[in-house]
Design an enzyme around this catalytic site. Structure first.
Site, PDB file in Angstrom:
ATOM      1  N   SER A   1       0.816  -1.337  -0.025  1.00 36.83           N
ATOM      2  CA  SER A   1       0.092  -0.011  -0.097  1.00 36.83           C
ATOM      3  C   SER A   1       0.768   1.249  -0.106  1.00 36.83           C
ATOM      4  CB  SER A   1      -0.954  -0.029   1.230  1.00 36.83           C
ATOM      5  OG  SER A   1      -2.150  -0.882   0.799  1.00 36.83           O
TER       6      SER A   1
ATOM      7  N   LYS B   1       0.171   3.833  -2.606  1.00 34.45           N
ATOM      8  CA  LYS B   1      -0.956   4.759  -2.581  1.00 34.45           C
ATOM      9  C   LYS B   1      -0.388   6.232  -2.389  1.00 34.45           C
ATOM     10  CE  LYS B   1      -4.660   1.700  -1.095  1.00 34.45           C
ATOM     11  NZ  LYS B   1      -3.894   0.629  -0.339  1.00 34.45           N
TER      12      LYS B   1
ATOM     13  N   SER C   1      -6.322   3.885   4.252  1.00 36.36           N
ATOM     14  CA  SER C   1      -5.485   3.023   3.337  1.00 36.36           C
ATOM     15  C   SER C   1      -6.499   2.422   2.297  1.00 36.36           C
ATOM     16  CB  SER C   1      -4.514   2.017   3.869  1.00 36.36           C
ATOM     17  OG  SER C   1      -3.585   1.489   2.786  1.00 36.36           O
TER      18      SER C   1
END
Length: 380
Positions: free
Chosen positions: A61, A64, A121
């Site tokens: 993640s 992101k 997230s």
């Protein structure tokens, strides 16, 4: 050819004084169990600790951060607005992993969705935002890769906006730091969101997975990541006084260890190093001789703020010198690199910055060309 100015003169020029004392030593960082890690000073870009920083890894993640970076660009261009209402597609709704629990077919304010992307997230938020901004996730990913190339992130390639595992989706620790510096530098107001500890949407409160936000009040970001194949990852940044550090820990064995390793890196950097600003951007440092031009010299300096990171207590031992090209022929354009400013801690090079022309010099007339051609023979 380069001409070297006497180091002592340059030391005096930048306000430093040479010293005969030995440089303070920095103890080695204890070995950390993560697959890769990197500790960098934000202002100078100096790397203070590293393990395989250029190895291509699955970023999970942490991806992101680039998703958000592209969104900030689109907001700045006016292509999207915080008041936009973003339609949640079936694809976004079906996303697995971390989510902000969006409902298919609903329209959600873009600002709320960005909050969910950063704090929770949310994979669902990432996909919905990419579709709203670029028509499809694939189109949005092209913008992510274009930015990676522009930022010289040479060990990065994206295939999705979430960090979902894919063999062709990778980053390196060094590239992650490069992107982090860009986000903080270019979008400081947006960066403040990364310090928020919790966020509620659809009646569900979720907490930022970066545990350091609770343990260290100097930490203000940045992003966690975890998949079974990537392990536990944590990108952190902390500021104490005027010094900011960025740490990346990849492939740790648990949430707890990634936080512990990150804290160790930050403490190590703040405990043993200090950062100083030597020059403001666009400072003129010296004059460089120009041959066959309308002017005999050009002011020379640096175009960016000049910071140096060194072991604590070594500031007075820094030496500086300038390496200037002595065969510069007109025309010279503002911004042309014509030398290097070099900072040394005793005999070790700490930092080098390009010296550039701060003005332009056009080509001179025939007589200047002839006389300078003769004079130049005696200095080469």
């Amino acid at each position: 050819m380069f001409v070297r100015l006497i180091p002592v003169l340059f030391c005096l020029f930048i306000g430093l004084t040479p010293s005969s004392y030995a440089a303070n030593s920095v103890p080695e960082l204890p070995q950390l169990g993560a697959s890769q890690y990197l500790l960098v000073d934000f202002l100078s870009g100096t790397e203070l600790a590293a393990k395989d920083p250029d190895k291509r890894i699955e970023p999970a993640s942490i991806t992101k951060l680039m998703t958000a970076y592209v969104l900030y660009q689109e907001l700045e261009k006016g292509n999207i607005k915080v008041e936009d209402r973003v339609l949640v597609s079936e694809k976004a709704w079906k996303m697995e992993g971390s989510r902000m629990f969006l409902e298919a077919g609903k329209k959600v304010p873009l600002e709320r969705m960005i909050n969910g992307l950063i704090i929770q997230s949310g994979n669902d938020a990432a996909v919905a935002l990419s579709e709203h901004t670029s028509g499809s996730e694939e189109n949005f990913v092209r913008k992510m890769n274009a930015n990676a190339q522009r930022l010289d992130m040479t060990n990065t390639n994206f295939v999705n906006v979430t960090g979902w595992p894919n063999p062709r989706h990778y980053m390196s620790a060094r590239d992650i730091v490069t992107l982090t510096r860009a986000v903080i530098n270019e979008y400081p107001e947006h960066y403040k969101m990364y310090s928020q500890k919790e966020y509620s949407y659809n009646g569900i409160k979720q907490y930022n997975r970066n545990k350091l936000l609770w343990h260290d009040d100097t930490v203000d970001g940045v992003k966690t990541g975890h998949t079974e194949s990537a392990g536990y990852c944590l990108l952190s940044s902390a500021q104490r006084g005027s010094m900011r550090l960025i740490s990346v820990v990849l492939g740790a064995e648990s949430d707890k260890t990634r936080s512990n390793y990150s804290q160790q890196l930050l403490e190590y950097g703040f405990r043993f190093y200090e950062t100083h600003k030597l020059y403001d951007a666009n400072s003129v440092l010296t004059e460089a001789r120009v041959w066959k031009g309308t002017k005999p010299s050009v002011p020379t300096g640096i175009i960016e703020d000049f910071y140096v990171t060194i072991p604590k207590g070594n500031y007075s031992q820094l030496k500086g010198l300038m390496e200037i090209n002595k065969s510069i022929d007109a025309p010279v354009k503002r911004g042309d690199v014509i030398g290097m400013a070099v900072i040394k801690d005793l005999d070790r090079i700490v930092l080098q910055k390009p010296l550039v022309a701060m003005d332009s010099v056009d080509t001179g007339g025939t007589w200047t060309n002839i006389t300078d051609s003769v004079k130049k023979l005696f200095v080469e």
